[in-house]
Write an enzyme that holds these catalytic residues in place. Sequence first.
Site, PDB file in Angstrom:
ATOM      1  N   HIS A  18       0.804  -1.295  -0.067  1.00 46.96           N
ATOM      2  CA  HIS A  18       0.004   0.077  -0.147  1.00 46.96           C
ATOM      3  C   HIS A  18       1.017   1.259  -0.024  1.00 46.96           C
ATOM      4  O   HIS A  18       0.442   2.141   0.545  1.00 46.96           O
ATOM      5  CB  HIS A  18      -0.898  -0.123   1.267  1.00 46.96           C
ATOM      6  CG  HIS A  18      -2.134  -0.649   1.044  1.00 46.96           C
ATOM      7  ND1 HIS A  18      -3.255  -0.319   0.057  1.00 46.96           N
ATOM      8  CD2 HIS A  18      -2.612  -2.095   1.258  1.00 46.96           C
ATOM      9  CE1 HIS A  18      -4.276  -1.165   0.259  1.00 46.96           C
ATOM     10  NE2 HIS A  18      -3.915  -2.214   0.756  1.00 46.96           N
ATOM     11  N   GLU A 140      -3.183  -3.070 -19.165  1.00 41.32           N
ATOM     12  CA  GLU A 140      -4.377  -3.589 -18.004  1.00 41.32           C
ATOM     13  C   GLU A 140      -4.925  -2.608 -17.730  1.00 41.32           C
ATOM     14  O   GLU A 140      -6.174  -2.841 -17.322  1.00 41.32           O
ATOM     15  CB  GLU A 140      -3.355  -4.186 -17.089  1.00 41.32           C
ATOM     16  CG  GLU A 140      -4.197  -4.820 -15.760  1.00 41.32           C
ATOM     17  CD  GLU A 140      -3.643  -5.922 -15.132  1.00 41.32           C
ATOM     18  OE1 GLU A 140      -2.332  -6.581 -15.556  1.00 41.32           O
ATOM     19  OE2 GLU A 140      -4.021  -6.287 -14.024  1.00 41.32           O
ATOM     20  N   ASP A 152       4.195  -5.093 -11.122  1.00 38.02           N
ATOM     21  CA  ASP A 152       4.075  -6.349 -11.618  1.00 38.02           C
ATOM     22  C   ASP A 152       4.606  -6.787 -12.770  1.00 38.02           C
ATOM     23  O   ASP A 152       5.268  -7.585 -13.210  1.00 38.02           O
ATOM     24  CB  ASP A 152       2.121  -6.934 -11.623  1.00 38.02           C
ATOM     25  CG  ASP A 152       1.643  -6.866 -10.504  1.00 38.02           C
ATOM     26  OD1 ASP A 152       2.335  -6.713  -9.325  1.00 38.02           O
ATOM     27  OD2 ASP A 152       0.510  -7.153 -10.277  1.00 38.02           O
ATOM     28  N   TYR A 204      -9.794   0.094  -0.777  1.00 41.26           N
ATOM     29  CA  TYR A 204      -8.454   0.346  -1.321  1.00 41.26           C
ATOM     30  C   TYR A 204      -8.795   1.985  -1.933  1.00 41.26           C
ATOM     31  O   TYR A 204      -7.908   2.844  -1.421  1.00 41.26           O
ATOM     32  CB  TYR A 204      -8.445  -0.209  -2.651  1.00 41.26           C
ATOM     33  CG  TYR A 204      -7.220   0.159  -3.611  1.00 41.26           C
ATOM     34  CD1 TYR A 204      -6.011  -0.619  -3.150  1.00 41.26           C
ATOM     35  CD2 TYR A 204      -7.344   0.914  -4.532  1.00 41.26           C
ATOM     36  CE1 TYR A 204      -4.977  -0.237  -3.995  1.00 41.26           C
ATOM     37  CE2 TYR A 204      -6.212   1.160  -5.471  1.00 41.26           C
ATOM     38  CZ  TYR A 204      -5.105   0.585  -4.975  1.00 41.26           C
ATOM     39  OH  TYR A 204      -3.745   0.844  -5.803  1.00 41.26           O
TER      40      TYR A 204
HETATM   41  P1  ADP Z   1      -3.550 -12.509 -10.475  1.00 42.74           P
HETATM   42  O1  ADP Z   1      -2.846 -11.583 -11.405  1.00 42.74           O
HETATM   43  O2  ADP Z   1      -3.183 -12.075  -9.137  1.00 42.74           O
HETATM   44  O3  ADP Z   1      -3.411 -13.942 -10.582  1.00 42.74           O
HETATM   45  P2  ADP Z   1      -5.795 -11.309 -12.007  1.00 42.74           P
HETATM   46  O4  ADP Z   1      -7.253 -11.314 -11.579  1.00 42.74           O
HETATM   47  O5  ADP Z   1      -5.114  -9.992 -11.940  1.00 42.74           O
HETATM   48  O6  ADP Z   1      -5.028 -12.277 -10.698  1.00 42.74           O
HETATM   49  O7  ADP Z   1      -5.603 -11.959 -13.353  1.00 42.74           O
HETATM   50  C1  ADP Z   1      -6.103 -13.176 -13.536  1.00 42.74           C
HETATM   51  C2  ADP Z   1      -6.614 -13.484 -14.914  1.00 42.74           C
HETATM   52  O8  ADP Z   1      -5.757 -13.143 -15.897  1.00 42.74           O
HETATM   53  C3  ADP Z   1      -7.311 -14.555 -15.418  1.00 42.74           C
HETATM   54  O9  ADP Z   1      -8.809 -14.684 -14.521  1.00 42.74           O
HETATM   55  C4  ADP Z   1      -7.272 -14.673 -16.601  1.00 42.74           C
HETATM   56  O10 ADP Z   1      -8.413 -13.766 -17.408  1.00 42.74           O
HETATM   57  C5  ADP Z   1      -5.912 -14.017 -16.953  1.00 42.74           C
HETATM   58  N1  ADP Z   1      -5.108 -15.197 -17.174  1.00 42.74           N
HETATM   59  C6  ADP Z   1      -3.850 -15.253 -16.534  1.00 42.74           C
HETATM   60  N2  ADP Z   1      -3.354 -16.537 -16.866  1.00 42.74           N
HETATM   61  C7  ADP Z   1      -3.984 -17.101 -17.688  1.00 42.74           C
HETATM   62  C8  ADP Z   1      -3.882 -17.982 -18.478  1.00 42.74           C
HETATM   63  N3  ADP Z   1      -2.763 -19.075 -18.567  1.00 42.74           N
HETATM   64  N4  ADP Z   1      -4.798 -18.555 -19.507  1.00 42.74           N
HETATM   65  C9  ADP Z   1      -5.833 -17.693 -19.732  1.00 42.74           C
HETATM   66  N5  ADP Z   1      -6.088 -16.700 -18.881  1.00 42.74           N
HETATM   67  C10 ADP Z   1      -5.145 -16.218 -18.116  1.00 42.74           C
HETATM   68 MG    MG Z   2      -3.179  -9.520 -11.497  1.00 44.77          MG
END
Ligand code: ADP
Ligand code: MG
Length: 364
Positions: A18, A140, A152, A204
């Site tokens: 944060h 993003e 990230d 947030y």
């Molecule tokens: P985090 O980044 O913490 O894992 P997020 O919600 O930011 O969580 O991102 C996750 C999303 O990214 C998934 O719901 C999907 O839409 C996409 N994603 C990530 N990896 C894949 C993958 N290997 N195949 C398809 N979609 C993916």
């Molecule tokens: Mg993410």
Amino acid sequence: MKRVTASAPGRVNLIGEHIDYNDGWVLPFAIGERTRVTITLRSDSKFRFTSAQKKSAIEIDLSNLVPSKRRSDWSDYIAGIIWALEVNHRVDIHIDGQVPLGAGLSSSAALECAVALGLDHLFSLGKSKVDLARLAQRAENEYVGMPCGIMDQSISLMAESGHALLIDCVTLETRQIPLDLRSEGLELLIIDTNAHHALVDGGYRERRERCQSALRQLGMRSMRDLDEAQLELFGNSLDEISYRRVRHAVTEIARVHQSVALLEKKDFPGIGKILSASHHSLKVDYEVSCPELDLAVEVAESSGALGARMVGGGFGGSAIALTPQEKIHEIKEEISQAYREAKFAPPRFFTAQPSDGARIESSE
Ligand code: ADP
Ligand code: MG
């Protein structure tokens, strides 16, 4: 060149929570789990995306690759990169990701960065890693519609194995900080609580706005110009809640700098104490923890971790614990047991060592 395979890792943030939006520094490292993408040129008029983690293929025309036509599914992360890089040659993109989705380990940045690096290579765009990080963040923010910071994407692209990356969230300057946990007999245990409390978005935004208005009230431009001693001297004009929020920001900024100094001395017990102090501050001053996170941290500490804290936005998600390798098994057992007793959903565990950033695996 007709085909390229690229990969990029997920990440965990050791310290600096944060404070990306509070003009602070963060200290993430890349984990071993990676997302691989294979990009192949096509000769017809479609873009086609497939993922080993998703059932159906997605086909999109170039004219639909704009934020206003986003599909609101996983293909947005890929389409967003193609849009941000202004690629208009049709491609097939196949994804295979090891980074668990939605566990706070940034599978989204791993996906974006692997696609971005692969396209840059395939079309010889000549972008730097900093350029690609900014483009992936833009994808993003503007295409997926997630207002994330630059951490990230920066770490996924720029990580070096055996190092954490100190990122200045104002200037985006970075510095590699040696962090070889394995040779110290240590591991970072990640505990995904599987909890998601409703406060995430509103909480947030409220924290962010309150910190900004507190700064204005103090007549300061940036949290980085303030320290705890000055806050004690000049902070009595703030209401009690704002005072605590600002105290988290300034003490967390100090903890990042202390961590860098401790890492230089390889003082891992010292780092453990800082992690635990960060958790206390996030729980008491910033009030973004929750019972599941507190229990994971408490049990990790009492069963042999050097220190532990919640990570990410809070109100659920994951915690990390800096742990001697021989204690990992016991700590996991103790946390699982405590969760059963508290009637919480079972947690998921991952372990992490600082790993390599995005790279081209092959091309032909
Ligand atoms: P985090 O980044 O913490 O894992 P997020 O919600 O930011 O969580 O991102 C996750 C999303 O990214 C998934 O719901 C999907 O839409 C996409 N994603 C990530 N990896 C894949 C993958 N290997 N195949 C398809 N979609 C993916
Ligand atoms: Mg993410």
